[in-house]
Design an enzyme around this catalytic site. Structure first.
Site, PDB file in Angstrom:
ATOM      1  N   ASP A 221      -1.426 -19.559  38.342  1.00  0.00           N
ATOM      2  CA  ASP A 221      -1.663 -18.306  39.026  1.00  0.00           C
ATOM      3  C   ASP A 221      -3.362 -18.365  39.170  1.00  0.00           C
ATOM      4  O   ASP A 221      -3.964 -18.354  38.160  1.00  0.00           O
ATOM      5  CB  ASP A 221      -1.252 -17.202  38.538  1.00  0.00           C
ATOM      6  CG  ASP A 221       0.344 -16.852  38.609  1.00  0.00           C
ATOM      7  OD1 ASP A 221       0.682 -16.651  39.588  1.00  0.00           O
ATOM      8  OD2 ASP A 221       0.809 -17.212  37.418  1.00  0.00           O
TER       9      ASP A 221
ATOM     10  N   HIS B 258      -2.068  -9.733  43.235  1.00  0.00           N
ATOM     11  CA  HIS B 258      -1.285  -8.470  42.495  1.00  0.00           C
ATOM     12  C   HIS B 258      -1.718  -8.513  41.162  1.00  0.00           C
ATOM     13  O   HIS B 258      -2.402  -9.501  40.347  1.00  0.00           O
ATOM     14  CB  HIS B 258       0.111  -8.488  42.521  1.00  0.00           C
ATOM     15  CG  HIS B 258       0.702  -9.711  41.736  1.00  0.00           C
ATOM     16  ND1 HIS B 258       0.595 -11.083  42.531  1.00  0.00           N
ATOM     17  CD2 HIS B 258       1.365  -9.947  40.527  1.00  0.00           C
ATOM     18  CE1 HIS B 258       1.346 -12.151  41.445  1.00  0.00           C
ATOM     19  NE2 HIS B 258       1.544 -11.345  40.420  1.00  0.00           N
TER      20      HIS B 258
ATOM     21  N   ASP C  25       5.582 -10.510  31.387  1.00  0.00           N
ATOM     22  CA  ASP C  25       4.258 -10.306  31.412  1.00  0.00           C
ATOM     23  C   ASP C  25       3.880 -10.199  30.087  1.00  0.00           C
ATOM     24  O   ASP C  25       3.988  -9.178  29.606  1.00  0.00           O
ATOM     25  CB  ASP C  25       3.794  -9.231  32.363  1.00  0.00           C
ATOM     26  CG  ASP C  25       3.959  -9.565  33.638  1.00  0.00           C
ATOM     27  OD1 ASP C  25       4.226 -10.651  34.236  1.00  0.00           O
ATOM     28  OD2 ASP C  25       3.728  -8.392  34.385  1.00  0.00           O
TER      29      ASP C  25
ATOM     30  N   GLU D 204       5.651 -11.497  45.315  1.00  0.00           N
ATOM     31  CA  GLU D 204       6.950 -11.589  46.157  1.00  0.00           C
ATOM     32  C   GLU D 204       6.878 -10.797  47.369  1.00  0.00           C
ATOM     33  O   GLU D 204       6.012  -9.690  47.357  1.00  0.00           O
ATOM     34  CB  GLU D 204       8.192 -11.112  45.275  1.00  0.00           C
ATOM     35  CG  GLU D 204       8.412 -11.917  43.949  1.00  0.00           C
ATOM     36  CD  GLU D 204       9.180 -11.209  43.154  1.00  0.00           C
ATOM     37  OE1 GLU D 204       9.332 -11.838  42.175  1.00  0.00           O
ATOM     38  OE2 GLU D 204       9.703 -10.097  43.389  1.00  0.00           O
TER      39      GLU D 204
ATOM     40  N   LYS E 279       7.186 -16.350  48.375  1.00  0.00           N
ATOM     41  CA  LYS E 279       8.031 -16.260  47.284  1.00  0.00           C
ATOM     42  C   LYS E 279       9.044 -14.666  47.563  1.00  0.00           C
ATOM     43  O   LYS E 279       8.629 -13.740  47.825  1.00  0.00           O
ATOM     44  CB  LYS E 279       7.423 -15.615  45.819  1.00  0.00           C
ATOM     45  CG  LYS E 279       8.314 -15.841  44.682  1.00  0.00           C
ATOM     46  CD  LYS E 279       7.394 -15.442  43.379  1.00  0.00           C
ATOM     47  CE  LYS E 279       8.135 -15.471  42.362  1.00  0.00           C
ATOM     48  NZ  LYS E 279       7.470 -15.324  41.139  1.00  0.00           N
TER      49      LYS E 279
ATOM     50  N   GLU F  87      12.545 -21.350  41.204  1.00  0.00           N
ATOM     51  CA  GLU F  87      12.144 -21.080  39.702  1.00  0.00           C
ATOM     52  C   GLU F  87      13.207 -20.269  38.854  1.00  0.00           C
ATOM     53  O   GLU F  87      13.944 -19.480  39.697  1.00  0.00           O
ATOM     54  CB  GLU F  87      10.795 -20.640  39.699  1.00  0.00           C
ATOM     55  CG  GLU F  87      10.528 -19.073  40.047  1.00  0.00           C
ATOM     56  CD  GLU F  87       9.011 -18.633  40.247  1.00  0.00           C
ATOM     57  OE1 GLU F  87       8.741 -17.602  39.467  1.00  0.00           O
ATOM     58  OE2 GLU F  87       8.281 -19.453  40.578  1.00  0.00           O
ATOM     59  N   ASN F  88      13.206 -20.395  37.612  1.00  0.00           N
ATOM     60  CA  ASN F  88      14.230 -19.645  36.980  1.00  0.00           C
ATOM     61  C   ASN F  88      13.380 -18.426  36.691  1.00  0.00           C
ATOM     62  O   ASN F  88      12.060 -18.258  36.435  1.00  0.00           O
ATOM     63  CB  ASN F  88      14.460 -20.504  35.703  1.00  0.00           C
ATOM     64  CG  ASN F  88      13.296 -20.712  34.744  1.00  0.00           C
ATOM     65  OD1 ASN F  88      12.559 -21.461  35.219  1.00  0.00           O
ATOM     66  ND2 ASN F  88      13.098 -20.381  33.567  1.00  0.00           N
ATOM     67  N   SER F  89      14.319 -17.278  36.502  1.00  0.00           N
ATOM     68  CA  SER F  89      13.772 -15.870  36.383  1.00  0.00           C
ATOM     69  C   SER F  89      13.605 -15.720  34.947  1.00  0.00           C
ATOM     70  O   SER F  89      12.654 -14.679  34.518  1.00  0.00           O
ATOM     71  CB  SER F  89      14.668 -14.904  37.160  1.00  0.00           C
ATOM     72  OG  SER F  89      15.835 -15.003  36.314  1.00  0.00           O
TER      73      SER F  89
END
Length: 688
Positions: free
Chosen positions: A297, A337, A345, A430, A538, A627-629
């Protein structure tokens, strides 16, 4: 008479039994106590026995009675019963408060009559442990080696003093019982779907027999000492085991590149690379197993933190140089964001300070709910074309940031090191409204709230209503409930509700179209800034209430996907217009099914949503990455990801264009976990 009865711990009134009992406890104990008391106190002539010898004999009979099976049963005095009932009431009261708190604040889907065992089981599953219906608990294979012996296990709740020896000769009725599960996915699926599967007991199989059976059943290392495999209770008998679930062979399948997401805090708030030596070692290990690259990021709140149009890319330059030296690829996220407050997070990165200053004097630059609560996670789309950011519009601010990045890292684009740029379009990067913020009280599976009450979005709504000729429609729904409401609790989302009326259709059309328009504006500038490089958007799967007519949670998030509409076609057409790829994240990609999550309660359908979104994208010829969550560490999780990345029965042979693993962490680098991850990478590449 009362005095005599008190000697034996009895009262003249019948004991009415405990008003609070454990599940499965009946009133048999109390009834039996009463019958015993009557037989003790009443003599053969119906009179009360009063002699000391008789009292001693009756006391002995009262204290110990033989049950029909011949075992000794000790009766409890009245005072002890009362103390037991009091302790039970206190325990139940404390348990009720714990369960209420977990349901309300921890989002644990516990059954109504849950007890402390259910709580501990839910916590254990959340930590990655496997908990069987009989309480047998052990780490997943991806964590630590299992205990030796097929039946050696750790009960979910059992102090050391409560361990009982296993019987040497089990009842004949238990012979030949096996667990019946073929693998953990089947077990978890049974738990989620409410399918009844007879649970085994720790007393079913003696330890020595379990070891004997596991030795006889040994085929591969995966089956040895597997607590999910039942054994015979007789050394002369072998249970008919269900065939082992064969894993799909991915050798020769299309190659899907695998990227690894770097930690959120890899770059400090001063834009400095954190612990470069340790990161270099980890990246070398990833390179050794042929990982294609990493994703990182680029936080707006770090790079343009203090003064508008003054960008500090120093930490990212050092990071990109390390990646290039290792000949890895880069996927970069333009993160407009804030970070913090969402699942996963572990750092806090707010929006730029100068933006926060503007927000204090003009809070309408942030999304706002019906109650007037502001959400500073990202900027409202209502200011995309409003010059409220020191003379610039929001899209101009985004474009200046992207153009600065493109110029600063031109050599990495020219060398092909940067393979994709993902454009942040909303909360968590997103494309959706921030309709379900936990900090404002949302809890799964709440429908969320519409986020259209800042002055700029209301201005757009008012204009749309006037154009339609119904100026009184310039308002948000007043019967849509609150963040954690269920659809049937609202007048707007319930079956036959206002969402399908004239006003409802007008409002939802405007609300969803504004989402598509925002994506269109930002991606058009991103395409200009990153010409010649793949860009992506996304999308996160809002899967709860998918099986209802209104699809309430999707509506508040901005996807007009009720039962008579396709809420994703317009988004896919917009992505196709700009040649952008789709990065789709759905709950089912996060790991194995969790038995503690009751999808049926919220009429959820992650598979159905994924099928709709993926097919809408592929039909529009849009490349799909994913991607995996949630963190994945064990084989069952990886198998799910592989099946979704390379669908077996897709008639057109469609598959993901790339996959990003979430995320690099010390737990992944542990030996056993990393071995599973290496195997996953090989299968994604079609080499295993």
């Amino acid at each position: 008479m009362a005095t005599e009865m008190q000697k034996y711990g009895m009262s003249e009134e019948d004991d009415d039994g405990m008003d609070v009992k454990e599940e499965g406890d009946g009133d048999d104990d109390d009834d039996e106590d009463k019958s015993i008391a009557n037989s003790v106190l009443v003599g053969g002539d119906g009179g009360l026995a009063t002699s000391s010898n008789n009292q001693f004999q009756h006391q002995q009979q009262f204290q110990e009675q033989l049950t029909p099976q011949g075992s000794t049963r000790r009766c409890r005095p009245l005072e002890e019963k009362e103390r037991t009932k009091l302790r039970e009431r206190q325990r139940r009261a404390i348990t009720a408060k714990i369960l209420a708190g977990l349901r309300r604040h921890g989002n644990y889907n516990l059954r109504v009559r849950a007890d402390i065992n259910d709580v501990i089981a839910a916590l254990a599953r959340e930590a990655g442990w496997v908990v069987l219906p009989d309480g047998t608990t052990f780490p997943s294979r991806s964590q630590v080696p299992r205990p030796a012996g097929g039946t050696t296990s750790t009960p979910a709740v059992a102090p050391s003093s409560s361990h009982m020896p296993l019987p040497q000769t089990p009842p004949a009725s238990l012979q030949g019982i096996s667990s019946g599960y073929q693998n953990m996915v089947e077990y978890n699926a049974c738990q989620m779907k409410g399918v009844f599967v007879p649970s085994s007991s720790p007393y079913d199989i003696p330890t020595n027999v379990g070891a004997h059976t596991s030795a006889m059943m040994e085929e591969e290392g995966d089956t040895q000492n597997d607590p999910l495999i039942g054994g015979s209770v007789d050394n002369r008998q072998v249970v008919d085991m269900p065939p082992k679930l064969q894993e799909r062979d991915f050798a020769g399948t299309p190659r899907v590149p695998v990227y690894v997401m770097l930690p959120l805090g890899v770059i400090s708030m001063k834009c400095e690379l954190v612990d470069p030596d340790s990161l270099l070692k980890q990246l070398r290990v990833l390179k050794s197993i042929n990982v294609d690259g990493v994703m990182v990021d680029c936080w707006w709140g770090i790079v343009e933190a203090h003064i508008p149009q003054e960008y500090n890319w120093s930490g990212y330059k050092r990071l990109f140089q390390i990646v290039r030296e290792l000949k890895l690829k880069l996927q970069v996220v333009m993160s407009f964001h804030e970070c913090g407050g969402n699942v996963g997070d572990d750092v806090c990165i707010p929006l730029p300070h100068w933006v926060a200053e503007i927000g204090r004097s003009n809070p309408d630059i942030f999304f706002t709910d019906r109650a007037g609560r502001r959400n500073p996670e990202c900027l409202s789309w209502g200011i995309d074309k409003e010059r409220v950011l020191r003379g610039r519009t929001a899209v101009e601010v985004y474009f200046d940031y992207m153009r600065s990045f493109r110029v600063e890292f031109d050599e990495f684009f020219e060398d092909g090191i940067i393979s994709m740029i993902e454009i942040g379009l909303g909360p968590c990067g997103e494309l959706r409204y921030p309709s379900n913020p936990v900090k404002h009280g949302w809890r799964y599976p709440g429908v969320g709230e519409f986020q259209c009450y800042d002055q700029y979005l209301l201005k757009s709504l008012r204009k749309a209503a006037e154009t339609r000729g119904h100026s009184f429609w310039a308002r948000g729904p007043d019967n849509a409930g609150s963040y954690s409401s269920r659809p049937n609790e609202t007048g707007f989302f319930c079956d036959g509700g206002d969402y399908d009326g004239y006003y409802g259709r007008f409002f939802l059309n405007w609300y969803s179209q504004f989402l598509v328009s925002h994506g269109d504006r930002v991606l058009s500038l991103a395409k200009l800034a990153f010409e010649g490089t793949c860009i992506a958007a996304k999308l996160s799967g809002i899967y709860w209430w998918y099986k209802t007519a209104s699809h309430a949670a999707e509506l508040t998030a901005g996807f007009y996907n009720s039962c008579n509409r396709d809420g994703y076609a317009a988004t896919m057409a917009m992505l196709n217009k700009h040649g952008a790829a789709l990065n789709f994240v759905n709950a089912e990609f996060g790991g194995p099914l969790d038995p503690s999550v009751d999808f049926s309660e919220a009429l959820s359908d992650p598979d159905g949503l994924a099928w709709q979104v993926l097919n809408a994208a592929w039909d529009a010829c849009i490349p799909v990455a994913s991607e995996n969550s949630l963190l994945c560490l064990h084989k069952e999780s990886y198998n799910q990801l592989l099946e979704k990345a390379k669908p077996l029965n897709d008639p057109d042979g469609r598959h993901f264009s790339a996959f990003t693993y979430l995320r690099l962490c010390p737990l992944l680098m542990e030996r056993q976990n990393f071995v599973e991850f290496e195997r996953f990478v090989k299968r994604m590449h079609g080499n295993h």
